[in-house]
Design an enzyme around this catalytic site. Structure first.
Site, PDB file in Angstrom:
ATOM      1  N   GLU A  56      10.509  -7.767 -25.890  1.00 37.22           N
ATOM      2  CA  GLU A  56       9.258  -8.530 -25.925  1.00 37.22           C
ATOM      3  C   GLU A  56       8.986  -9.066 -24.533  1.00 37.22           C
ATOM      4  OE1 GLU A  56       7.329 -12.646 -27.511  1.00 37.22           O
ATOM      5  OE2 GLU A  56       8.721 -11.681 -28.909  1.00 37.22           O
ATOM      6  N   HIS A 205       3.636 -10.298 -33.211  1.00 36.76           N
ATOM      7  CA  HIS A 205       3.672 -11.419 -32.273  1.00 36.76           C
ATOM      8  C   HIS A 205       2.739 -12.507 -32.795  1.00 36.76           C
ATOM      9  CE1 HIS A 205       2.837 -13.777 -28.617  1.00 36.76           C
ATOM     10  NE2 HIS A 205       4.056 -13.412 -28.259  1.00 36.76           N
ATOM     11  N   ASP A 336      11.039 -12.495 -23.401  1.00 37.09           N
ATOM     12  CA  ASP A 336       9.722 -13.130 -23.387  1.00 37.09           C
ATOM     13  C   ASP A 336       9.255 -13.399 -21.959  1.00 37.09           C
ATOM     14  OD1 ASP A 336       7.392 -13.985 -24.539  1.00 37.09           O
ATOM     15  OD2 ASP A 336       8.296 -15.553 -25.755  1.00 37.09           O
TER      16      ASP A 336
END
Length: 378
Positions: A56, A205, A336
């Site tokens: 991600e 998400h 992230d």
């Protein structure tokens, strides 16, 4: 909304971004549970050779920044942290942290708020920009999830197929509700069916709530209690996002998505978006009400249809709790980036006291298996 200076915006850390901030790392950096600092350091040292796939990892473009930002301060913040950099800065951060591959996904909410042909064209252009730009330049370092024009589901299904078959994308990433509908809505069955036919996952998400929900849950008329951007962070990375994703997961299970599409693969981030904490409550309380409507016990769907990433939650106690309920074969590493620091998270995971086989599964092998890819040999 009141205006604020750029310095004030930057002080808000991950305000309106995609991450949960960096402070969690400090909680578990040196001592963790019953492990001594020396033991943790020994484990980290032993696993310096561990490869990582980041599942991600966010990017933006000038068009997306303009489309999805609150104001110029927000754009300046996102540019400052490197959200739109897909070259030397990003590669340098990956090298510093030992992250071999990033799977890129577009800045939330991507093009989900753009209806009609404009949304279709924007999604195509974003996908092609990745293929012709960073993926072409760094083919061993970048892969991607497709951006889909979800307000046009048939076109979204076609773009998913095109991007997977022609451009080698690994699946798609969605960002919360689509015009006040979630993926359990019948409108999106063409997208789900195409994902199953292509055997690729969909990454759920978070996204910002609908205006009505925002006003009820995340705002107040008492201005003395509302700092700049507070309500938006409250509805997003500060709390609301994680509840929103878990709600969508439960909707998809209880409203029969996985009975209609038993081979559908769903990924969720942020150490399960609260799922480890709520798992027993969900399974125990929702089991009886759904036993006649679902083909399997509700907990089984979490085992059969879901993968979970560690993105932005480098907390060993949460990983331990997640692994109590979800197989180690279904957990994948993510950072992230750029909303969280790569090196802090790879260092954290190297220091986690798990068998080497399990650490390899989470760090890269589960992603290799799910996405049918390999970390290139050095």
């Amino acid at each position: 909304m009141k205006s604020m200076g750029r310095r004030g915006f930057l002080a808000a850390s991950t305000a309106l971004g995609a991450g949960a901030g960096l402070s969690a790392y400090a909680v578990v950096s040196a001592t963790d549970g019953n492990k001594t600092p020396d033991k943790t350091a020994d484990i980290a040292s032993r696993d310096r050779d561990l490869p990582f796939i980041g599942t991600e990892e966010t990017f933006s473009t000038p068009t997306l920044l303009k489309l999805n930002s609150i104001n110029q301060d927000h754009i300046a913040f996102l540019e400052e942290i490197g959200l739109s950099d897909l070259g030397r800065r990003r590669i340098g951060d990956m090298d510093a942290g030992g992250l071999n591959i990033q799977i890129l996904s577009a800045h939330t909410p991507s093009v989900q708020n753009v209806p009609g042909q404009r949304g279709i064209d924007l999604a195509y252009r974003l996908n092609r920009q990745l293929v012709d730009g960073p993926i072409a330049k760094y083919p061993d370092r970048f892969k991607a999830f497709a951006t889909l024009p979800l307000q046009s589901p048939e076109a979204a299904a076609d773009e998913l197929e095109r991007s997977v078959r022609e451009d080698g994308f690994l699946g798609a990433l969605t960002n919360g509700h689509i015009a006040k509908k979630y993926l359990d809505h019948p409108d999106f069955e063409p997208v789900l069916a195409r994902a199953v036919a292509l055997d690729v996952p969909i990454y759920l998400h978070p996204g910002y709530p609908a205006d009505e929900v925002f006003k009820i849950y995340y705002s107040t008329t008492r201005s003395e209690y509302t700092e700049d951007y507070q309500d938006y962070i409250f509805s997003g990375s500060g709390y609301g996002w994680h509840q929103e994703v878990l709600t969508q997961c439960i909707r998809m299970i209880t409203y029969g998505v996985f009975d209609r599409f038993p081979k559908l693969k769903i990924i969720i981030g942020h150490m399960g978006e609260g799922l480890p904490f709520y798992y027993e409550r969900i399974v125990n309380d929702m089991g009886e009400p759904t036993e006649d409507s679902l083909e399997k016990p509700i907990g089984q769907y979490f085992q059969d249809n879901f993968w979970v990433t560690t993105s932005a939650f480098p907390q060993t106690e949460l990983l331990d709790l997640l692994l109590k309920y979800i197989s180690v074969d279904r957990v994948m590493f993510a950072t992230d980036y750029p909303f969280a620091d790569i090196k802090e998270q790879t260092d954290w995971f190297r220091g986690v006291d798990l068998p080497r086989e399990d650490k390899e599964k989470i760090a890269f092998r589960n992603a290799e298996r799910l996405f049918r890819m390999k970390v290139p040999a050095k």
